[in-house]
Design a protein around this motif. Structure first.
Motif, short mmCIF file in Angstrom:
data_model
loop_
_atom_site.label_atom_id
_atom_site.label_comp_id
_atom_site.label_asym_id
_atom_site.label_seq_id
_atom_site.Cartn_x
_atom_site.Cartn_y
_atom_site.Cartn_z
N GLU A 1 25.58 1.18 -47.78
CA GLU A 1 24.31 1.18 -48.51
C GLU A 1 23.71 -0.22 -48.54
OE1 GLU A 1 24.72 2.75 -52.38
OE2 GLU A 1 24.63 4.85 -51.74
N ARG A 2 24.53 -1.20 -48.77
CA ARG A 2 24.03 -2.57 -48.78
C ARG A 2 23.54 -2.99 -47.39
NH1 ARG A 2 28.02 -7.41 -50.38
NH2 ARG A 2 28.90 -6.78 -48.37
N ARG A 3 24.29 -2.58 -46.37
CA ARG A 3 23.88 -2.95 -45.01
C ARG A 3 22.62 -2.21 -44.59
NH1 ARG A 3 26.63 -5.82 -41.35
NH2 ARG A 3 28.52 -5.68 -42.61
N LYS A 4 22.48 -0.95 -44.94
CA LYS A 4 21.27 -0.20 -44.60
C LYS A 4 20.05 -0.76 -45.33
CE LYS A 4 23.55 4.18 -43.48
NZ LYS A 4 23.75 5.60 -43.90
N ALA A 5 20.26 -1.20 -46.56
CA ALA A 5 19.15 -1.81 -47.29
C ALA A 5 18.69 -3.10 -46.60
CB ALA A 5 19.56 -2.10 -48.73
N ALA A 6 19.64 -3.89 -46.13
CA ALA A 6 19.28 -5.11 -45.40
C ALA A 6 18.58 -4.78 -44.08
CB ALA A 6 20.54 -5.95 -45.14
N HIS A 7 19.02 -3.70 -43.44
CA HIS A 7 18.38 -3.27 -42.18
C HIS A 7 16.94 -2.83 -42.43
CE1 HIS A 7 17.85 -1.35 -38.29
NE2 HIS A 7 17.52 -0.23 -38.91
N SER A 8 16.72 -2.08 -43.51
CA SER A 8 15.35 -1.64 -43.82
C SER A 8 14.45 -2.83 -44.11
CB SER A 8 15.38 -0.68 -45.01
OG SER A 8 16.15 0.48 -44.72
N SER A 9 14.97 -3.81 -44.84
CA SER A 9 14.16 -5.00 -45.12
C SER A 9 13.85 -5.77 -43.84
CB SER A 9 14.91 -5.91 -46.10
OG SER A 9 15.16 -5.24 -47.32
N HIS A 10 14.81 -5.80 -42.92
CA HIS A 10 14.57 -6.48 -41.65
C HIS A 10 13.49 -5.77 -40.84
CE1 HIS A 10 15.28 -8.82 -38.08
NE2 HIS A 10 15.66 -7.75 -37.39
N LEU A 11 13.52 -4.43 -40.81
CA LEU A 11 12.49 -3.68 -40.09
C LEU A 11 11.12 -3.90 -40.72
CD1 LEU A 11 14.22 -0.27 -39.26
CD2 LEU A 11 13.86 -2.24 -37.76
N PRO B 1 35.08 14.86 -55.54
CA PRO B 1 34.31 15.26 -54.35
C PRO B 1 33.99 14.06 -53.48
CG PRO B 1 32.93 15.26 -56.31
CD PRO B 1 34.34 15.05 -56.79
N PRO B 2 33.89 14.27 -52.16
CA PRO B 2 33.55 13.15 -51.27
C PRO B 2 32.17 12.61 -51.61
CG PRO B 2 34.38 15.05 -50.04
CD PRO B 2 34.16 15.51 -51.45
N PRO B 3 32.00 11.32 -51.48
CA PRO B 3 30.70 10.73 -51.83
C PRO B 3 29.62 11.13 -50.84
CG PRO B 3 32.11 9.12 -50.81
CD PRO B 3 32.95 10.34 -51.02
N PRO B 4 28.39 11.33 -51.31
CA PRO B 4 27.30 11.64 -50.37
C PRO B 4 27.00 10.44 -49.49
CG PRO B 4 26.45 11.25 -52.57
CD PRO B 4 27.94 11.26 -52.71
N MET B 5 26.74 10.69 -48.22
CA MET B 5 26.53 9.62 -47.26
C MET B 5 25.05 9.41 -46.93
SD MET B 5 29.61 8.76 -46.98
CE MET B 5 29.40 7.52 -45.74
N ASP B 6 24.16 10.14 -47.63
CA ASP B 6 22.75 10.04 -47.27
C ASP B 6 21.94 9.23 -48.27
OD1 ASP B 6 21.71 13.31 -48.55
OD2 ASP B 6 23.12 11.81 -49.27
N ARG B 7 22.58 8.59 -49.25
CA ARG B 7 21.83 7.78 -50.20
C ARG B 7 21.43 6.48 -49.56
NH1 ARG B 7 24.69 6.88 -55.68
NH2 ARG B 7 22.79 5.65 -55.88
N ARG B 8 20.24 6.00 -49.91
CA ARG B 8 19.73 4.76 -49.34
C ARG B 8 19.52 3.69 -50.39
NH1 ARG B 8 17.69 5.39 -44.20
NH2 ARG B 8 17.64 3.11 -44.26
N THR B 9 19.88 3.98 -51.66
CA THR B 9 19.66 3.00 -52.72
C THR B 9 20.70 1.91 -52.64
OG1 THR B 9 18.82 4.75 -54.15
CG2 THR B 9 19.45 2.68 -55.22
N PRO B 10 20.29 0.65 -52.46
CA PRO B 10 21.30 -0.42 -52.36
C PRO B 10 21.94 -0.68 -53.70
CG PRO B 10 19.11 -1.36 -52.40
CD PRO B 10 18.92 0.14 -52.32
#
Length: 234
Positions: A77-87, A194-203
């Motif tokens: 989540e932290r890495r995807k948030a950084a990727h979105s900011s970079h884009l 339960p397994p954690p959801p993998m589609d959240r984008r909130t950092p």
């Protein structure tokens, strides 16, 4: 004629039994009975304790997997948030200077960087399995009954009638993280989060899910912050 104050000593007869297995005299001090006892202990342990071992292993494995997945989710989540900011920065820069979207090569490079980062996050998460498994195994408690309990002082093994039927104790003496086995058997799905959801984008910050809540000290074990590197090689 003995004096009046003389007391005749009673003869003490000592007769050690022969070996119950090979029938050798006791003076030979063979180890047949010691070996037989060791085998009997292993067989009794396998019959009585194996199910308990399997329950503990399943519980530890399930919770270790849940923790690793949650830890990996926090990292991604932290890495995807950084990727979105970079884009967003690439897009703003391209429209500001060129009035056009970013070049496809820049987008592809950013995606490749994200993929390498996610692979690194998964590798570091998997490398934490040894310490996580050790932590959850450390939560298992095994309590032995007191020597003063009636079931210990007078076990239901009648030597006169020859009955050797052993009855299991009414309550299990082993608990997993404070939860009795009977409660888990009535609700077997409750032990698995339960397994954690993998589609959240909130950092969010990368916290340590193994750490106990503030003001509560369940165990003296403190997980290290850096994953071990000697267990896995890539």
């Amino acid at each position: 004629m003995y004096p009046r104050d003389h007391k005749q000593r009673k003869a003490i007869i000592r007769m050690d039994p022969d070996c119950a297995i090979c029938h050798a005299p006791a003076s030979l001090a063979c180890d047949c009975e010691a070996k037989g006892l060791e085998i009997a202990v292993e067989q009794a342990e396998a019959r009585i304790m194996q199910n308990m071992y399997n329950d503990i292993r399943s519980w530890v494995r399930a919770h270790a997997q849940d923790y690793i997945l949650e830890y990996f989710r926090l990292l991604t989540e932290r890495r995807k948030a950084a990727h979105s900011s970079h884009l967003e920065r690439l897009t703003a820069h391209a429209y500001h200077y060129y009035h056009a979207p970013p070049h496809p090569n820049e987008i592809a490079q950013a995606q490749a960087t994200l993929k390498r980062g996610i692979d690194e996050d998964w590798q570091s998460s998997v490398q934490r399995y040894p310490e996580v498994l050790e932590y959850f195994y450390g939560l298992v408690e095994l309590t032995l009954p007191s020597d003063d309990e009636p079931a210990v002082k007078d076990p239901p093994l009648s030597a006169l009638s020859g009955s050797r039927k052993v009855t299991r104790r009414g309550t299990s003496t082993a608990t997993i993280a404070g939860e009795p086995f009977q409660e888990r058997e009535r609700n077997p799905l409750a032990r698995r989060t339960p397994p954690p959801p993998m589609d959240r984008r909130t950092p969010g910050p990368v916290a340590n899910p193994l750490a106990p809540p503030p003001g509560q000290r369940r165990h003296s074990y403190r997980p290290p912050t850096a994953p071990p590197t000697a267990y896995f090689s890539y």
